[in-house]
Design a protein around this motif. Structure first.
Motif, PDB file in Angstrom:
ATOM      1  N   HIS A  12       0.579  -1.192   0.033  1.00  0.00           N
ATOM      2  CA  HIS A  12       0.017   0.017   0.094  1.00  0.00           C
ATOM      3  C   HIS A  12       0.885   1.341   0.065  1.00  0.00           C
ATOM      4  O   HIS A  12       2.019   1.176   0.501  1.00  0.00           O
ATOM      5  N   ASN A  13       0.410   2.493  -0.441  1.00  0.00           N
ATOM      6  CA  ASN A  13       0.694   3.625  -0.079  1.00  0.00           C
ATOM      7  C   ASN A  13       0.630   3.777   1.278  1.00  0.00           C
ATOM      8  O   ASN A  13      -0.577   4.209   1.647  1.00  0.00           O
ATOM      9  N   GLY A  16      -2.202   8.700   2.602  1.00  0.00           N
ATOM     10  CA  GLY A  16      -3.120   9.169   1.352  1.00  0.00           C
ATOM     11  C   GLY A  16      -3.653  10.515   1.626  1.00  0.00           C
ATOM     12  O   GLY A  16      -3.122  11.515   2.265  1.00  0.00           O
ATOM     13  N   TYR A 296       4.302   6.272  -4.648  1.00  0.00           N
ATOM     14  CA  TYR A 296       3.469   5.441  -5.592  1.00  0.00           C
ATOM     15  C   TYR A 296       4.582   4.386  -6.082  1.00  0.00           C
ATOM     16  O   TYR A 296       4.301   2.932  -6.143  1.00  0.00           O
ATOM     17  N   SER A 299       5.691   1.343  -4.122  1.00  0.00           N
ATOM     18  CA  SER A 299       4.725   0.320  -3.827  1.00  0.00           C
ATOM     19  C   SER A 299       4.717  -1.013  -4.657  1.00  0.00           C
ATOM     20  O   SER A 299       4.153  -1.959  -4.335  1.00  0.00           O
TER      21      SER A 299
ATOM     22  N   ASN B 240      -3.706  -3.617  -9.548  1.00  0.00           N
ATOM     23  CA  ASN B 240      -4.896  -2.696  -9.503  1.00  0.00           C
ATOM     24  C   ASN B 240      -6.054  -3.216  -8.844  1.00  0.00           C
ATOM     25  O   ASN B 240      -6.931  -2.643  -8.084  1.00  0.00           O
ATOM     26  N   LYS B 243      -5.588  -2.991  -5.031  1.00  0.00           N
ATOM     27  CA  LYS B 243      -5.716  -1.506  -4.595  1.00  0.00           C
ATOM     28  C   LYS B 243      -7.279  -1.221  -4.900  1.00  0.00           C
ATOM     29  O   LYS B 243      -7.767  -0.358  -4.082  1.00  0.00           O
ATOM     30  N   HIS B 246      -9.443  -2.636  -1.865  1.00  0.00           N
ATOM     31  CA  HIS B 246      -9.219  -2.276  -0.537  1.00  0.00           C
ATOM     32  C   HIS B 246     -10.137  -1.250  -0.039  1.00  0.00           C
ATOM     33  O   HIS B 246      -9.977  -0.181  -0.475  1.00  0.00           O
ATOM     34  N   PHE B 251      -5.120   4.343   3.385  1.00  0.00           N
ATOM     35  CA  PHE B 251      -3.850   4.158   2.729  1.00  0.00           C
ATOM     36  C   PHE B 251      -4.240   5.140   1.496  1.00  0.00           C
ATOM     37  O   PHE B 251      -5.091   5.609   1.175  1.00  0.00           O
ATOM     38  N   ASP B 253      -3.761   4.601  -1.926  1.00  0.00           N
ATOM     39  CA  ASP B 253      -3.790   3.619  -2.845  1.00  0.00           C
ATOM     40  C   ASP B 253      -4.526   4.426  -4.209  1.00  0.00           C
ATOM     41  O   ASP B 253      -5.610   5.057  -4.090  1.00  0.00           O
ATOM     42  N   HIS B 263      -9.752   8.247  -6.947  1.00  0.00           N
ATOM     43  CA  HIS B 263      -9.198   7.477  -5.930  1.00  0.00           C
ATOM     44  C   HIS B 263      -8.722   8.448  -4.721  1.00  0.00           C
ATOM     45  O   HIS B 263      -8.618   7.862  -3.528  1.00  0.00           O
ATOM     46  N   ASN B 267     -10.260   7.581  -1.162  1.00  0.00           N
ATOM     47  CA  ASN B 267      -9.024   7.464  -0.164  1.00  0.00           C
ATOM     48  C   ASN B 267      -9.518   8.142   1.083  1.00  0.00           C
ATOM     49  O   ASN B 267      -9.713   7.649   2.411  1.00  0.00           O
TER      50      ASN B 267
END
Lengths: 301, 292
Positions: A12-13, A16, A296, A299, B240, B243, B246, B251, B253, B263, B267
């Protein structure tokens, strides 16, 4: 001979959107506070009428920060560990930041108190401390990711400057918008004069030019730098983060406002207000690509 | 000792900042546990991954150790190569110096360890680690007594090593590719291998001085940038899917090929959703504080 990676663990990143919003809020807060200090700390008297609004705006934005940061922790209740002597770790940038985020709003509260009391001497003394803390708090947001040598996009000494310049212009932009709204509800003699807002627009323009210069330096570094920097720029920022990097930050946040502020539109209310709105929003694009884009590539490793 | 180790000996004072990061590699009288992975012997069976998962009950979607797989060349001149990955237990770990609460620290004998009771779950160490060796434990665990919402990592199986055993992954390795021991002891197998063989480490340019050495490492699978550029279509799709599906934790992602701003918004909604289970944790902590 080509090598294709066919399997790897997915990662994961780690940070966020809440962190991107936090970076934007701290920046805009610091930028607003600089304007507040113009009158009381730097002695530019024509800025005194907006000092109170500016410092209240700076405080209001900073009040949202703990909500984001604390709830972003896996163990929110343990945020207190960041301040406890037995836990505090002096080499960690986040440990410095936790002290700055705590002391900056306190100093702003005290400064605002003396501004309301019309006490020039103490407002100046506390204002100097608060402005150092404001700049340091935002400097810290730059270095907290810069000091990770494995994050190639973030690992540049330009980071704090990029953040501080973004803070300056987004703070001014937001302040102009707030003053415009405030003027709608004020008696004529209490209204902030248009000439002052026009002057703030010009400061914003200088900041935009400097921000463009910093971005150009960063761009040059990626073109002539290591493969990681180059790939990070070409495939992460210019492809996956194209919207926040190019559209939001460069076009909406810098180029269009710059064109407005160097054209005759800079003398019109529509021109300055729209440039302010674009800058204040556009700077958020930088926060997105900086945090999420910076994290990014790794990851996939 | 190899050239690299001589180099280590001469530079070990350079990065001794951070409360708990004295470098011990090459220091006489000190132990320095290290691992050598002989990639010529690795067959990609993933026994090490399974052994590690079983040893610690590592949740789905996170790994303390994993094995990267790459296809090199074109048919008929092609072969499959493997590269096991784990925490490098660096002599100068970035995660340790960047952890704001001293939750992660470096043991004198070289283990980089995590203290769950000090971890606030800020994930600064995950950002700092250049090897993706750290992961965030999910809120839901099969056993409620296991740690949650804190960062976890490979421990080099310190609990086994202290009993004279080797780490679980080393024990399980069918090809004998993983070798573990004290590199400061010239009679140990790891010291002999590092002295005799051509070894390489991951991202040596970062100055972390990793303690996981690879024999027969292929630069293309070891290099992060090459990795990123040369992902297979299948791997991109896997990432993909992972992510995109999830939910629940904060996170950052982003799904490649989809709207980035969508996204960014998603998030934020994941972050807001995560407040619910964190809230229960906060209430429990407050109760503990007030009523014992």
């Amino acid at each position: 001979m080509e090598t294709i990676i066919t399997y790897n663990a997915v990662h994961h990143n780690p940070w966020g959107t809440p962190i991107t919003i936090y970076f934007w809020l701290v920046g805009a807060s610091a930028g607003s506070f600089v304007l507040s200090a113009f009158g009381w700390v730097f002695g530019i008297k024509r800025y005194k009428p907006l000092a109170l609004t500016a410092s209240i705006l700076a405080i209001a934005m900073l009040m949202i920060v703990p909500v984001l940061l604390i709830w972003d922790l896996g163990k929110p209740f343990r945020f207190i560990y960041l301040m406890l002597p037995g836990f505090w770790h002096g080499t960690a940038p986040m440990a410095w930041g936790s002290l700055l985020i705590l002391s900056y709003p306190i100093s702003m509260f005290v400064y605002t108190y003396f501004v309301i009391k019309n006490d020039q001497k103490w407002a100046k003394i506390i204002g100097i401390i608060a402005i150092v803390l404001a700049l340091s708090t935002h400097w810290y947001t730059g270095v907290v990711m810069e000091l990770n040598p494995g994050r190639y996009i973030n690992h540049t000494p330009l980071a704090p400057l990029l953040f501080l310049t973004g803070a300056f212009i987004s703070g001014i932009g937001l302040m102009i918008l707030v003053l415009w709204i405030q003027n709608q509800f004020m008696r004529e003699e209490k209204k902030i004069k248009w000439a002052l807002m026009e002057e703030m627009g010009q400061y914003m323009m200088y900041g935009i030019v400097f921000d463009c210069f910093l971005l150009f330096l960063d761009f040059m570094q990626t073109q002539y730098g290591t493969a990681s920097e180059n790939i990070g720029h070409h495939t992460v920022l210019m492809e996956i983060f194209f919207t926040p990097y190019v559209w939001l930050e460069a076009v909406i946040g810098l180029i269009i406002p710059l064109l407005i502020l160097v054209s005759p539109l800079k003398r019109t209310r529509l021109g300055v207000y729209s440039a302010s709105l674009l800058v204040a929003g556009g700077v958020y694009g930088m926060r997105i690509w900086w945090v999420m884009g910076g994290l990014y590539m790794q990851s996939f490793y | 000792m190899t050239t690299e180790n001589k180099h280590e000996g001469s530079t070990h004072h350079l990065r001794e900042y951070g409360a708990q990061t004295p470098g011990t590699k090459g220091i006489p009288g000190k132990k320095r546990y290290s691992m050598v992975i002989d990639l010529r012997k690795c067959i990609g069976c993933m026994s090490c991954v399974v052994a590690c998962k079983a040893e610690y009950g590592v949740p789905l979607g996170v790994w303390r150790t994993w094995v990267m797989v790459a296809d090199k060349g074109r048919y008929p001149d092609s072969r499959r190569i493997f590269m096991p990955r784990l925490c490098n237990h660096c002599d100068y770990p970035i995660c340790v110096r960047n952890c704001p609460t001293q939750a992660t620290f470096k043991h004198e004998e070289g283990f980089v360890l995590q203290r769950y009771n000090r971890c606030i779950g800020c994930r600064t160490c995950v950002v700092a680690c250049p090897y993706n060796a750290r992961h965030f434990l999910p809120a839901k665990r099969t056993n409620n007594n296991l740690p949650k919402l804190v960062v976890d990592k490979c421990t080099f199986c310190i609990h086994r090593v202290k009993k004279g055993l080797v780490p679980a992954c080393v024990q399980a390795c069918v090809g004998g590719a993983r070798v573990f021991g004290d590199i400061n002891n010239p009679k140990s197998e790891v010291a002999k291998l590092v002295a005799k063989e051509r070894v390489s480490v991951l991202k040596p340019e970062l100055g972390t001085s990793p303690s996981v050495y690879y024999i027969g490492g292929d630069w293309e699978i070891m290099d992060e940038t090459h990795n990123y550029k040369n992902r297979s279509a299948q791997q991109k799709a896997e990432f993909n899917t992972f992510k995109r599906n999830h939910h629940g934790d904060a996170f950052g992602d982003i799904v490649e090929g989809e709207n980035t701003m969508h996204h960014v918004g998603k998030n934020m909604s994941d972050f807001l959703a995560s407040i619910q289970h964190k809230y229960h944790d906060v209430v429990a902590a407050l109760k503990q504080l007030l009523f014992g």
